[in-house]
Design a protein around this motif. Structure first.
Motif, mmCIF file in Angstrom:
data_model
loop_
_atom_site.group_PDB
_atom_site.id
_atom_site.type_symbol
_atom_site.label_atom_id
_atom_site.label_comp_id
_atom_site.label_asym_id
_atom_site.label_seq_id
_atom_site.Cartn_x
_atom_site.Cartn_y
_atom_site.Cartn_z
ATOM 1 N N ARG A 60 0.851 -1.180 0.000
ATOM 2 C CA ARG A 60 0.000 0.000 0.000
ATOM 3 C C ARG A 60 0.885 1.228 0.000
ATOM 4 N N PHE A 61 0.478 2.224 -0.749
ATOM 5 C CA PHE A 61 1.317 3.412 -0.812
ATOM 6 C C PHE A 61 1.447 4.063 0.547
ATOM 7 N N THR A 62 0.332 4.129 1.289
ATOM 8 C CA THR A 62 0.407 4.794 2.594
ATOM 9 C C THR A 62 1.357 4.072 3.532
ATOM 10 N N THR A 63 1.324 2.759 3.490
ATOM 11 C CA THR A 63 2.257 2.011 4.343
ATOM 12 C C THR A 63 3.683 2.337 3.960
ATOM 13 N N TRP A 64 3.927 2.343 2.673
ATOM 14 C CA TRP A 64 5.277 2.644 2.179
ATOM 15 C C TRP A 64 5.680 4.059 2.560
ATOM 16 N N LEU A 65 4.754 4.990 2.374
ATOM 17 C CA LEU A 65 5.027 6.401 2.679
ATOM 18 C C LEU A 65 5.328 6.586 4.159
ATOM 19 N N TYR A 66 4.507 5.990 4.999
ATOM 20 C CA TYR A 66 4.714 6.183 6.437
ATOM 21 C C TYR A 66 5.910 5.381 6.941
ATOM 22 N N THR A 67 6.258 4.367 6.233
ATOM 23 C CA THR A 67 7.496 3.672 6.606
ATOM 24 C C THR A 67 8.681 4.602 6.378
ATOM 25 N N ILE A 68 8.656 5.305 5.276
ATOM 26 C CA ILE A 68 9.729 6.264 5.001
ATOM 27 C C ILE A 68 9.729 7.367 6.062
ATOM 28 N N ALA A 69 8.528 7.864 6.350
ATOM 29 C CA ALA A 69 8.428 8.942 7.336
ATOM 30 C C ALA A 69 8.887 8.460 8.715
ATOM 31 N N ARG A 70 8.454 7.281 9.058
ATOM 32 C CA ARG A 70 8.825 6.736 10.362
ATOM 33 C C ARG A 70 10.329 6.553 10.457
ATOM 34 N N ASN A 71 10.947 6.018 9.416
ATOM 35 C CA ASN A 71 12.397 5.821 9.431
ATOM 36 C C ASN A 71 13.128 7.158 9.509
ATOM 37 N N ALA A 72 12.568 8.138 8.818
ATOM 38 C CA ALA A 72 13.181 9.462 8.889
ATOM 39 C C ALA A 72 13.090 10.008 10.311
ATOM 40 N N CYS A 73 11.961 9.765 10.947
ATOM 41 C CA CYS A 73 11.793 10.221 12.335
ATOM 42 C C CYS A 73 12.778 9.504 13.269
ATOM 43 N N PRO A 137 -2.429 -1.138 9.564
ATOM 44 C CA PRO A 137 -2.863 -2.262 10.397
ATOM 45 C C PRO A 137 -1.728 -2.746 11.306
ATOM 46 N N PHE A 138 -2.139 -3.408 12.358
ATOM 47 C CA PHE A 138 -1.148 -3.837 13.348
ATOM 48 C C PHE A 138 -0.082 -4.776 12.762
ATOM 49 N N HIS A 139 -0.536 -5.669 11.915
ATOM 50 C CA HIS A 139 0.469 -6.616 11.395
ATOM 51 C C HIS A 139 1.498 -5.910 10.520
ATOM 52 N N GLU A 140 1.073 -4.855 9.876
ATOM 53 C CA GLU A 140 2.056 -4.113 9.070
ATOM 54 C C GLU A 140 2.947 -3.253 9.948
ATOM 55 N N ILE A 141 2.374 -2.738 11.014
ATOM 56 C CA ILE A 141 3.217 -2.000 11.962
ATOM 57 C C ILE A 141 4.279 -2.931 12.530
ATOM 58 N N ALA A 142 3.850 -4.137 12.811
ATOM 59 C CA ALA A 142 4.807 -5.111 13.343
ATOM 60 C C ALA A 142 5.945 -5.318 12.346
ATOM 61 N N ARG A 143 5.596 -5.371 11.090
ATOM 62 C CA ARG A 143 6.632 -5.575 10.078
ATOM 63 C C ARG A 143 7.518 -4.348 9.960
ATOM 64 N N MET A 144 6.896 -3.190 10.029
ATOM 65 C CA MET A 144 7.665 -1.953 9.905
ATOM 66 C C MET A 144 8.642 -1.772 11.052
ATOM 67 N N THR A 145 8.162 -2.059 12.212
ATOM 68 C CA THR A 145 8.979 -1.790 13.400
ATOM 69 C C THR A 145 9.852 -2.964 13.807
ATOM 70 N N PRO A 148 7.109 -8.017 17.345
ATOM 71 C CA PRO A 148 6.046 -9.004 17.128
ATOM 72 C C PRO A 148 4.672 -8.337 17.200
ATOM 73 N N GLU A 149 3.752 -8.904 16.474
ATOM 74 C CA GLU A 149 2.431 -8.286 16.398
ATOM 75 C C GLU A 149 1.750 -8.203 17.765
ATOM 76 N N PRO A 150 1.836 -9.242 18.602
ATOM 77 C CA PRO A 150 1.229 -9.104 19.938
ATOM 78 C C PRO A 150 1.846 -7.964 20.729
ATOM 79 N N THR A 151 3.140 -7.760 20.549
ATOM 80 C CA THR A 151 3.809 -6.657 21.230
ATOM 81 C C THR A 151 3.258 -5.328 20.751
ATOM 82 N N VAL A 152 3.085 -5.263 19.444
ATOM 83 C CA VAL A 152 2.539 -4.035 18.860
ATOM 84 C C VAL A 152 1.164 -3.748 19.457
#
Lengths: 181, 424
Positions: A60-73, A137-145, A148-152
């Motif tokens: 998803r573009f938003t996931t990709w975009l926010y992954t970039i933003a998050r990494n920049a942060c 979604p949580f599972h994608e946040i888990a992947r980004m960060t 583990p998803e339960p931790t997220v």
């Protein structure tokens, strides 16, 4: 994004128009520093342009975009770690709101909520902002960060509880409007 | 009043329910539970409260600073992407064209098809081989491999030819051996027994479908040249496409003399010759076959002398591998003098090398004669572009002379046959 990859010059302004404000809000709440947030915002979009050929429609573009933003942060936070970060001062609510009641409520709510978010531990704030602001979604946040998803999910629950506690302590009830799906 | 649900769902499930990350069916079941469970309802209400509060705050407007430069940067990137895509498209087209060209070159051309047509009936060549001198083992083996590869390429065309001619399929290995020997045995022309068999096969060639085309070929051999196997211009034309491919493939290896010359200098040392030419280059056998095919196309059957018959018969046998499209062979072709260096292409190539060396210093009539001879040899070896170039040099340097006229005829012969390649 696909149009932009194909060289459609009108696609990029459209992307910027659609997502830039949200990304800025996300970065601002993450960094709690307007100047830094502006820098990171610009850096994020420049990375979007540079890495546009790497983007695949599978993501998803938003996931990709926010992954970039998050990494920049995260990178910016590492760079600034040595410094004592000034907490984000409560900023006046935008006067552009056309709903006076909502503006009034927001003017009261904003400083409390911003402070509450700023007070969250970084991992919780990260998850909260990614889920609440970016809609990832949580599972994608888990992947980004890399967590583990339960931790997220646990982080998210703790963040929500902390915010609710702060809001309640400030005597602020949730605005009418109720259910958020 | 719904009955109380005994077990509470996991808090994570409630979280997922609040954020809509649960499948609809499961969400319905959870909602039913939450409706009847105060604890779970409280959890969900707490989440909703925070979310509602958070969403009630309008986002900060993004700063305008840097927006213009960002959009300009994006526009440049889009332009780059466009040009890149255009470049990729061109690259793709070039790749496709290259692949097509490679396939075009690798596929058996009309010359090979016609070769197969002529070759098919000639199941007798093994007999010719029996009469021919056996070259060195290494040479023969290397050429046999070349022939085997070529035989694979032409297998399909052969089958077609066989079907058309109704004659038994010649064994590729036998052909291989045959041509390897033919190439190295100028004396094969005098081989009596194969000749008779070749004549027998010639009758096959003269079958209704093929015979008229072959019989139509003019270009009588000049008197006194009966013993020479001359690659007529008709032959040059007939196999022009194959010769062109030969030229292309060997171009890198032969700026002047090339691998062919090298092979001519050392015919019995295949490794050297192989090393000096590109892998895909035709062996000298090809040239022999092409030359012989030219003979088939150009040599008149009716008017030749006995020795010409011999040569023609040998050429027919050799033509099993040669290319001489019947349609092309039927075209009138200017007569061509026979090559003065004998029948074997190694000899021709050696002579060609010698001429090239001499041309570096030759002047006047000597140069004229050498140029003409080179033109003729190149024509006989189906070195189309070379022949045209050399012949045009004769015409340019010695205009109005008989040699210039002769060279013009030769060059014209090639251009007349140029459509051969376009038939593919």
């Amino acid at each position: 994004m696909r149009r932009f990859q194909r060289g459609d010059a009108r696609a990029f302004p459209e992307l910027v128009r659609r997502h830039r404000a949200a990304v800025f809000a996300f970065v601002l709440r993450w960094t709690q520093d307007r100047a830094r947030a502006e820098d990171i915002l610009q850096e994020t979009w420049l990375k979007v342009v540079r890495a546009s050929s790497d983007w695949s429609p599978r993501a998803r573009f938003t996931t990709w975009l926010y992954t970039i933003a998050r990494n920049a942060c995260v990178d910016a936070a590492r760079r600034e770690r040595a410094r004592a970060a000034e907490p984000l001062e409560a900023e006046p609510v935008s006067t552009e709101s056309h709903d006076p009641e909502r503006a009034a409520a927001a003017s009261e709510l904003r400083p409390v909520l911003e402070a509450a978010i700023a007070a969250l531990p970084d991992p919780q704030r990260e998850v909260f902002l990614l889920r609440e602001m970016a809609g990832i979604p949580f599972h994608e946040i888990a992947r980004m960060t890399g967590a583990p998803e339960p931790t997220v999910k646990s982080r998210m629950r703790y963040a929500l509880e902390a915010l609710r506690t702060r809001l309640t302590a400030a005597g602020i009830d949730a605005p009418a409007g109720g259910q958020v799906a | 009043m719904r009955p109380p649900v005994p077990t509470h769902p996991d808090d994570d499930r409630l979280l997922e329910l609040a954020y809509g990350e649960i499948p609809a069916s499961e969400a319905r079941a959870l909602r039913q539970h939450v409706d009847g469970c105060a604890r779970c309802r409280k959890v969900l209400e707490g989440i909703a409260e925070v979310r509602t509060a958070f969403r009630s705050i309008p986002d900060e407007p993004a700063p305008e600073k840097g927006l213009e430069s960002l959009l300009a940067y994006g526009e440049q990137a889009a332009a780059r992407a466009r040009s890149r895509r255009g470049g990729l498209r061109i690259l793709a087209l070039l790749s496709a064209a290259t692949a097509f060209a490679v396939v075009w070159v690798m596929l058996p051309g009309p010359s090979r098809r016609s070769d197969a047509l002529v070759q098919a009936p000639a199941a007798k060549p093994p007999d010719v081989l029996a009469q021919a001198e056996v070259p060195g083992e290494a040479v023969q083996g290397g050429r046999a491999r070349d022939e085997a590869d070529r035989a694979k390429d032409t297998k399909e065309n052969e089958a077609t030819a066989l079907r058309r001619l109704g004659s038994p399929k010649a064994e590729p290995a036998e052909r291989t051996e045959q041509f390897g020997e033919e190439r190295s045995s100028p004396a094969r022309q005098s081989a009596p027994e194969p000749l008779s068999k070749q004549k027998a096969s010639q009758k096959k060639l003269d079958a209704p479908k093929e015979q008229p085309k072959l019989a139509e070929t003019p270009a009588p051999l000049p008197a006194g040249r009966e013993g020479e196997l001359s690659g007529g211009l008709g032959s040059a034309a007939g196999v022009k496409s194959a010769a062109g491919a030969e030229k292309k493939r060997s171009a890198g290896a032969r700026p002047e003399d090339g691998a062919l010359d090298a092979e001519a200098k050392a015919p019995s040392s295949p490794p050297a010759s192989v090393a000096m030419r590109p892998p895909a280059a035709h062996s000298g056998d090809d040239l022999v076959r092409l030359q012989a095919a030219g003979k088939v196309a150009a040599a008149p059957r009716a008017e030749t002398s006995a020795s010409e018959d011999k040569a023609a018969a040998v050429a027919d046998a050799v033509s099993a591998q040669a290319a001489s499209p019947p349609a092309k062979a039927s075209k009138p072709v200017p007569p061509m003098q026979s090559v003065r260096v004998g029948t074997g292409s190694p000899e021709k190539q050696a002579r060609l090398s010698e001429i090239r060396r001499q041309l570096e210093t030759a002047r006047g009539d000597q140069r004229k004669a050498l140029l003409l001879e080179r033109c003729e040899i190149e024509a006989s070896l189906q070195l189309g572009p070379d022949a045209v170039l050399t012949c045009s040099t004769v015409s340019r340097e010695f205009p109005g002379t008989p040699e210039a006229k002769r060279a013009s005829d030769l060059a014209r012969g090639f251009s007349v046959q140029l459509p051969t390649g376009s038939e593919r």
